[in-house]
Write a protein that holds these residues in place. Structure first.
Motif, PDB file in Angstrom:
ATOM      1  N   GLY A   1      18.021  41.769 -15.377  1.00 53.33           N
ATOM      2  CA  GLY A   1      17.536  41.922 -14.022  1.00 53.33           C
ATOM      3  C   GLY A   1      17.710  40.713 -13.143  1.00 53.33           C
ATOM      4  N   LEU A   2      18.049  39.618 -13.684  1.00 56.75           N
ATOM      5  CA  LEU A   2      18.249  38.445 -12.853  1.00 56.75           C
ATOM      6  C   LEU A   2      19.576  37.808 -13.184  1.00 56.75           C
ATOM      7  CD1 LEU A   2      14.780  36.731 -12.819  1.00 56.75           C
ATOM      8  CD2 LEU A   2      15.918  37.968 -10.997  1.00 56.75           C
ATOM      9  N   ALA A   3      20.060  37.135 -12.230  1.00 57.72           N
ATOM     10  CA  ALA A   3      21.376  36.539 -12.429  1.00 57.72           C
ATOM     11  C   ALA A   3      21.276  35.137 -12.971  1.00 57.72           C
ATOM     12  CB  ALA A   3      22.105  36.508 -11.098  1.00 57.72           C
ATOM     13  N   VAL A   4      22.262  34.762 -13.653  1.00 57.76           N
ATOM     14  CA  VAL A   4      22.405  33.363 -14.028  1.00 57.76           C
ATOM     15  C   VAL A   4      23.411  32.784 -13.067  1.00 57.76           C
ATOM     16  CG1 VAL A   4      23.149  31.771 -15.800  1.00 57.76           C
ATOM     17  CG2 VAL A   4      22.027  33.900 -16.426  1.00 57.76           C
ATOM     18  N   ILE A   5      23.029  31.700 -12.428  1.00 58.24           N
ATOM     19  CA  ILE A   5      23.935  31.138 -11.492  1.00 58.24           C
ATOM     20  C   ILE A   5      24.452  29.845 -12.030  1.00 58.24           C
ATOM     21  CG2 ILE A   5      22.937  32.068  -9.488  1.00 58.24           C
ATOM     22  CD1 ILE A   5      22.090  28.775  -9.621  1.00 58.24           C
ATOM     23  N   ALA A   6      25.288  29.381 -11.342  1.00 59.33           N
ATOM     24  CA  ALA A   6      25.576  28.048 -11.242  1.00 59.33           C
ATOM     25  C   ALA A   6      25.747  27.262 -12.467  1.00 59.33           C
ATOM     26  CB  ALA A   6      24.514  27.410 -10.499  1.00 59.33           C
ATOM     27  N   PRO A   7      26.605  27.071 -12.510  1.00 60.56           N
ATOM     28  CA  PRO A   7      27.394  26.397 -13.462  1.00 60.56           C
ATOM     29  C   PRO A   7      27.234  24.976 -13.241  1.00 60.56           C
ATOM     30  CG  PRO A   7      28.543  26.910 -11.511  1.00 60.56           C
ATOM     31  CD  PRO A   7      27.272  27.533 -11.409  1.00 60.56           C
ATOM     32  N   MET A   8      27.613  24.152 -13.572  1.00 63.95           N
ATOM     33  CA  MET A   8      27.721  22.775 -13.315  1.00 63.95           C
ATOM     34  C   MET A   8      26.829  22.007 -14.210  1.00 63.95           C
ATOM     35  SD  MET A   8      26.018  22.035  -9.752  1.00 63.95           S
ATOM     36  CE  MET A   8      26.472  20.406  -9.897  1.00 63.95           C
ATOM     37  N   LEU A   9      26.828  20.763 -13.948  1.00 66.68           N
ATOM     38  CA  LEU A   9      26.143  19.849 -14.831  1.00 66.68           C
ATOM     39  C   LEU A   9      26.653  20.052 -16.242  1.00 66.68           C
ATOM     40  CD1 LEU A   9      22.569  20.181 -13.433  1.00 66.68           C
ATOM     41  CD2 LEU A   9      24.417  18.725 -12.719  1.00 66.68           C
TER      42      LEU A   9
ATOM     43  N   ARG B   1      16.232  32.164 -21.456  1.00 66.02           N
ATOM     44  CA  ARG B   1      14.910  32.496 -21.954  1.00 66.02           C
ATOM     45  C   ARG B   1      13.846  32.415 -20.889  1.00 66.02           C
ATOM     46  NH1 ARG B   1      13.784  29.268 -27.362  1.00 66.02           N
ATOM     47  NH2 ARG B   1      11.731  29.985 -26.785  1.00 66.02           N
ATOM     48  N   HIS B   2      14.038  31.514 -19.970  1.00 66.89           N
ATOM     49  CA  HIS B   2      12.968  31.280 -19.021  1.00 66.89           C
ATOM     50  C   HIS B   2      13.239  31.939 -17.684  1.00 66.89           C
ATOM     51  CE1 HIS B   2      10.517  28.512 -21.409  1.00 66.89           C
ATOM     52  NE2 HIS B   2      11.676  28.272 -22.005  1.00 66.89           N
ATOM     53  N   SER B   3      13.896  33.067 -17.720  1.00 62.77           N
ATOM     54  CA  SER B   3      14.061  33.796 -16.474  1.00 62.77           C
ATOM     55  C   SER B   3      12.723  34.407 -16.098  1.00 62.77           C
ATOM     56  CB  SER B   3      15.112  34.889 -16.645  1.00 62.77           C
ATOM     57  OG  SER B   3      14.716  35.767 -17.653  1.00 62.77           O
ATOM     58  N   ALA B   4      12.664  34.873 -14.883  1.00 61.72           N
ATOM     59  CA  ALA B   4      11.421  35.438 -14.384  1.00 61.72           C
ATOM     60  C   ALA B   4      11.090  36.701 -15.169  1.00 61.72           C
ATOM     61  CB  ALA B   4      11.575  35.763 -12.893  1.00 61.72           C
ATOM     62  N   PRO B   5       9.852  37.125 -15.098  1.00 62.69           N
ATOM     63  CA  PRO B   5       9.467  38.321 -15.828  1.00 62.69           C
ATOM     64  C   PRO B   5      10.207  39.538 -15.317  1.00 62.69           C
ATOM     65  CG  PRO B   5       7.741  37.600 -14.333  1.00 62.69           C
ATOM     66  CD  PRO B   5       8.747  36.524 -14.364  1.00 62.69           C
ATOM     67  N   PRO B   6      10.240  40.593 -16.104  1.00 63.83           N
ATOM     68  CA  PRO B   6      10.964  41.780 -15.679  1.00 63.83           C
ATOM     69  C   PRO B   6      10.463  42.275 -14.342  1.00 63.83           C
ATOM     70  CG  PRO B   6      10.295  41.951 -17.959  1.00 63.83           C
ATOM     71  CD  PRO B   6       9.648  40.734 -17.414  1.00 63.83           C
TER      72      PRO B   6
ATOM     73  N   VAL C   1      20.835  27.934 -14.549  1.00 62.32           N
ATOM     74  CA  VAL C   1      19.502  28.156 -14.009  1.00 62.32           C
ATOM     75  C   VAL C   1      19.481  29.540 -13.377  1.00 62.32           C
ATOM     76  CG1 VAL C   1      17.955  27.476 -12.148  1.00 62.32           C
ATOM     77  CG2 VAL C   1      18.956  25.737 -13.610  1.00 62.32           C
ATOM     78  N   PRO C   2      18.469  30.321 -13.639  1.00 63.42           N
ATOM     79  CA  PRO C   2      18.443  31.662 -13.054  1.00 63.42           C
ATOM     80  C   PRO C   2      18.011  31.632 -11.588  1.00 63.42           C
ATOM     81  CG  PRO C   2      16.474  31.300 -14.342  1.00 63.42           C
ATOM     82  CD  PRO C   2      17.327  30.071 -14.518  1.00 63.42           C
ATOM     83  N   VAL C   3      18.572  32.531 -10.826  1.00 67.27           N
ATOM     84  CA  VAL C   3      18.093  32.728  -9.457  1.00 67.27           C
ATOM     85  C   VAL C   3      16.877  33.641  -9.523  1.00 67.27           C
ATOM     86  CG1 VAL C   3      18.614  33.675  -7.191  1.00 67.27           C
ATOM     87  CG2 VAL C   3      20.367  32.446  -8.464  1.00 67.27           C
ATOM     88  N   TYR C   4      15.781  33.174  -8.968  1.00 64.14           N
ATOM     89  CA  TYR C   4      14.563  33.986  -8.947  1.00 64.14           C
ATOM     90  C   TYR C   4      14.571  34.866  -7.692  1.00 64.14           C
ATOM     91  CZ  TYR C   4      12.316  30.966 -12.496  1.00 64.14           C
ATOM     92  OH  TYR C   4      11.971  30.273 -13.629  1.00 64.14           O
ATOM     93  N   PRO C   5      13.878  35.982  -7.753  1.00 66.35           N
ATOM     94  CA  PRO C   5      13.784  36.803  -6.529  1.00 66.35           C
ATOM     95  C   PRO C   5      13.147  36.023  -5.390  1.00 66.35           C
ATOM     96  CG  PRO C   5      13.037  38.041  -8.430  1.00 66.35           C
ATOM     97  CD  PRO C   5      13.232  36.621  -8.903  1.00 66.35           C
ATOM     98  N   GLY C   6      12.133  35.243  -5.671  1.00 69.06           N
ATOM     99  CA  GLY C   6      11.520  34.433  -4.618  1.00 69.06           C
ATOM    100  C   GLY C   6      10.421  35.165  -3.903  1.00 69.06           C
TER     101      GLY C   6
END
Lengths: 194, 269
Positions: free
Chosen positions: A16-24, A48-53, A93-98
């Motif tokens: 349900g959430l995307a993994v973004i960004a590459p780098m580092l 593992r630490h993405s936002a809850p479903p 790092v996952p993008v959170y809905p916000g």
């Protein structure tokens, strides 16, 4: 050193959430406090630490590419862009809905979650942030009259864009809004007619 | 982690603490009196380890408990996942995904750029100065907090243990399965705890801070997932390239009216 080109993959995420960004991207971990899960850099597994479903209350829409705002909804990009791994895995790092963006939390946001969230992270620094930003992040309830000086975290429904010179404005009924970056957030300020 | 107060707020309190010491009635021992070596030495080793790395990356999660509203005693927890890369002679890059928004940050030694991932909008600001002090300047001028600010300072021991800091070692425990030593510290405004790896390199495992002076006493928990002190970073990692369709916005500085955005090469409003 030339940075490896980014590669874009269009694998849909199941979580349900995307993994973004590459780098580092770095060398092998030298001092891991906790050994991270072995994860290929280009899998479509959310960390593992993405936002809850997400529930029906969440406004984030999974399935659209990009990160575009459409009338208060946030389309969380589900394409994964990762750097080709060098010696180690990419740090993702996952993008959170916000919370500031979702109409489902508008009532709570409007009554202060966002304002409270900027108050007092740790020590004096966040108090300064709070002083700077003031009450921020309110989503205007339907029917609200937009008065000059109001600041919104999301655009009301039905706004259109209009260019004046080099600047993009938003027309929401008779009101004019302009977007700014405040801290790390985009804020829409109701302004006089430019 | 901002266990350190801002300098401009420190001065009156520091002056009071110093005065109290001078008259011999100090209730708050200053650093000059000496932090307990059982606390200071592990902190110094951690600081030296971090400072010795010319470049590093760290990934962590953050949980912040803050009042639900300005006058509310109900607390709300906000989460974030953060990755920061630092090359001391080149720049800083950060990725932040959180309930308060998700963004990327670049600093190339002179210009900071922040890209809001949910809005696909970015802003840039000139922040010349040393790389290690960038996060300070970013927070002070633009209000963007990256919670590892103090740990990435050139001398994180000094950044963390401001005058008035006291502390004690609590004991050894496990953090995410790894043995770590647990310390509790207090300065004039913040109660904070740090867990430092007891085996291998002495790096932070966890950091907790409670701002006693702020309304609701907000609490922040940082869990460090991985440190890489031999990260291979190069200039490209700190160079911002506008993504397709991204809009450039003015970045409002504290107390200042926004200025018009500069023309960004390649940017398409």
């Amino acid at each position: 050193m030339t940075r490896p080109p980014l590669r874009r993959h269009s694998t849909r995420l199941l979580a349900g959430l995307a993994v973004i960004a590459p780098m580092l991207v770095g060398g092998e971990a030298q001092a891991q406090v906790r050994k991270p899960e072995e994860r290929p850099a280009r899998t479509a597994t959310a960390p593992r630490h993405s936002a809850p479903p997400r529930t029906a209350k969440h406004s984030a829409q999974v399935g659209n590419q990009g990160g575009n705002r459409v009338n208060g909804n946030v389309n969380i990009g589900n394409d994964i862009t990762v750097a080709a791994p060098r010696r180690g895995g990419a740090v993702v790092v996952p993008v959170y809905p916000g919370y500031a963006s979702g109409p489902s939390v508008g009532a709570v946001v409007a009554t202060g979650v966002i304002a409270g969230a900027t108050a007092g992270l740790v020590s004096g620094a966040m108090q300064q942030s709070n002083t700077m930003t003031g009450v921020q992040g309110a989503t205007a309830p339907p029917g609200t009259t937009l008065e000059v000086g109001m600041r919104l975290a999301t655009l009301p429904n039905g706004c259109t864009t209009q260019r004046v010179g080099q600047t993009t404005y938003y027309r929401c009924g008779s009101a004019w809004l302009q977007a700014f970056m405040e801290g790390s957030q985009v804020v829409y300020l109701v302004i006089p007619t430019p | 982690m901002q266990v350190r107060r801002r300098r401009d707020r420190l001065r009156p309190l520091e002056a009071m603490a110093t005065l109290a010491l001078m008259v011999g009635g100090a209730a708050l021992p200053a650093r000059a009196q000496g932090l307990d070596p059982a606390v200071a030495e592990p902190l110094r080793r951690m600081s030296a380890t971090l400072a010795a790395a010319p470049s590093l990356t760290v990934r962590l999660t953050q949980l912040r408990e803050v009042p639900a509203a300005p006058d509310s005693d109900q607390m709300v927890s906000l989460g974030a996942t953060i990755a920061v890369g630092l090359k001391r002679d080149s720049g800083v890059a950060a990725l932040v995904g959180g309930d308060r928004g998700s963004y990327r940050l670049w600093y190339d030694g002179s210009t900071a750029t922040l890209l809001s991932l949910t809005a696909n909008a970015y802003a840039r600001a000139a922040l010349p100065g040393d790389v290690e002090g960038f996060l300070d300047r970013l927070e002070l001028r633009l209000g963007v907090q990256v919670p590892v600010r103090d740990l990435l300072a050139s001398d994180s021991f000094a950044a963390l243990t401001e005058p008035g800091t006291t502390g004690a070692r609590i004991g050894r425990t496990l953090v995410n399965g790894a043995p770590c030593d647990h310390f509790m510290l207090r300065n004039l405004e913040v109660d904070w705890q740090i867990w430092i790896a007891a085996s291998g390199q002495p790096l932070p495992c966890r950091l907790v801070a409670i701002d006693r002076k702020a309304p609701g006493a907000p609490r922040t928990v940082l869990e460090f997932q991985s440190w890489n002190l031999k990260a291979k970073l190069d200039v490209a990692d700190f160079t911002f390239v506008p993504p397709p369709g991204a809009t450039e916005l003015s970045w409002r500085e504290r107390g200042l009216a926004p200025s018009q955005p500069s023309q960004a090469p390649g940017a398409r409003p």
